[in-house]
Design an enzyme around this catalytic site. Structure first.
Site, PDB file in Angstrom:
ATOM      1  N   GLU A 238      49.085  19.218  34.287  1.00 14.95           N
ATOM      2  CA  GLU A 238      49.694  20.161  35.230  1.00 14.95           C
ATOM      3  C   GLU A 238      50.360  19.427  36.395  1.00 14.95           C
ATOM      4  O   GLU A 238      51.450  19.815  36.846  1.00 14.95           O
ATOM      5  CB  GLU A 238      48.618  21.142  35.713  1.00 14.95           C
TER       6      GLU A 238
ATOM      7  N   TYR B 136      51.765  27.681  30.873  1.00 14.75           N
ATOM      8  CA  TYR B 136      50.591  28.408  30.367  1.00 14.75           C
ATOM      9  C   TYR B 136      50.600  28.496  28.842  1.00 14.75           C
ATOM     10  O   TYR B 136      50.070  29.455  28.276  1.00 14.75           O
ATOM     11  CB  TYR B 136      50.560  29.815  30.965  1.00 14.75           C
TER      12      TYR B 136
ATOM     13  N   LYS C 242      49.921  31.557  44.007  1.00 12.26           N
ATOM     14  CA  LYS C 242      50.679  32.433  43.112  1.00 12.26           C
ATOM     15  C   LYS C 242      51.622  33.361  43.889  1.00 12.26           C
ATOM     16  O   LYS C 242      51.454  33.575  45.092  1.00 12.26           O
ATOM     17  CB  LYS C 242      49.702  33.220  42.240  1.00 12.26           C
TER      18      LYS C 242
HETATM   19  P1  CMP Z   1      44.663  30.893  36.121  1.00  9.49           P
HETATM   20  O1  CMP Z   1      43.559  30.091  36.711  1.00  9.49           O
HETATM   21  O2  CMP Z   1      46.025  30.699  36.678  1.00  9.49           O
HETATM   22  O3  CMP Z   1      44.728  30.611  34.548  1.00  9.49           O
HETATM   23  C1  CMP Z   1      45.245  31.538  33.634  1.00  9.49           C
HETATM   24  C2  CMP Z   1      45.476  32.881  34.253  1.00  9.49           C
HETATM   25  O4  CMP Z   1      45.589  33.950  33.370  1.00  9.49           O
HETATM   26  C3  CMP Z   1      44.290  33.230  35.125  1.00  9.49           C
HETATM   27  O5  CMP Z   1      44.287  32.431  36.269  1.00  9.49           O
HETATM   28  C4  CMP Z   1      44.496  34.705  35.351  1.00  9.49           C
HETATM   29  O6  CMP Z   1      45.335  34.979  36.461  1.00  9.49           O
HETATM   30  C5  CMP Z   1      45.214  35.105  34.086  1.00  9.49           C
HETATM   31  N1  CMP Z   1      44.326  35.875  33.233  1.00  9.49           N
HETATM   32  C6  CMP Z   1      43.235  35.469  32.590  1.00  9.49           C
HETATM   33  N2  CMP Z   1      42.699  36.486  31.889  1.00  9.49           N
HETATM   34  C7  CMP Z   1      43.489  37.544  32.092  1.00  9.49           C
HETATM   35  C8  CMP Z   1      43.469  38.876  31.627  1.00  9.49           C
HETATM   36  N3  CMP Z   1      42.499  39.302  30.814  1.00  9.49           N
HETATM   37  N4  CMP Z   1      44.439  39.699  32.067  1.00  9.49           N
HETATM   38  C9  CMP Z   1      45.418  39.247  32.892  1.00  9.49           C
HETATM   39  N5  CMP Z   1      45.499  37.977  33.348  1.00  9.49           N
HETATM   40  C10 CMP Z   1      44.529  37.140  32.960  1.00  9.49           C
END
Ligand code: CMP
Length: 139
Positions: free
Chosen positions: A128, A51, A11
């Site tokens: 993905e 997403y 990221k």
């Molecule tokens: P990732 O595995 O990339 O998948 C979705 C992303 O959303 C997750 O990692 C987090 O970085 C982000 N995410 C999930 N829940 C929250 C939250 N409550 N607040 C902010 N970001 C979140």
């Protein structure tokens, strides 16, 4: 039967901090074969599409702004039972809850800036990987 492919992104915050090399080294040492990889900047719309399953959730806006804030490194990884193994390998989504020594424990800052993404199912991994790479790039 479980698949042998997962998808990851380093990221923007981890890339900006200069952790890409260390993270890739851990991934390779963990037995994952890099099948495809690229550094790329996502637009906000592209991050939103990637997403899209989180559309409408309270963190969607923050997530898509962050993921389009700078370069990422996207990669397709191969290992037996890759999705489940990699999720365990990178640690819990929230770095403060990630097991010691995992990538998110070592390089994640907070729930949003958690260093790396990992697919949550074989279906997600395929979607993905296809989002970022053509078949010939994955061969
Ligand atoms: P990732 O595995 O990339 O998948 C979705 C992303 O959303 C997750 O990692 C987090 O970085 C982000 N995410 C999930 N829940 C929250 C939250 N409550 N607040 C902010 N970001 C979140």
């Amino acid at each position: 039967m479980t698949g042998n492919i997962t998808f990851t992104m380093i990221k923007p915050s981890a890339f900006e901090a200069g952790y890409t090399g260390n993270i890739l080294a851990l991934i390779e040492q963990g037995g994952y074969k890099i099948k495809a990889m690229k550094k790329i900047c996502l637009s906000k719309a592209e991050a939103g599409l990637f997403y899209e399953m989180h559309f409408g959730k309270p963190f969607y806006e923050e997530l898509t702004s962050f993921m389009s804030s700078g370069p990422i490194v996207a990669a397709v990884l191969e290992k037996e039972n890759a999705v489940e193994a990699f999720r365990k390998f990178i640690g819990a989504t929230d770095p403060s809850k990630a097991e010691k020594g995992t990538i998110r424990n070592l390089y994640g800052k907070n729930l949003g800036e958690n260093a790396v993404h990992g697919s949550d199912s074989d279906e997600s991994a395929e979607r993905e990987a296809t989002f970022f790479f053509s078949l010939i790039e994955r061969s």
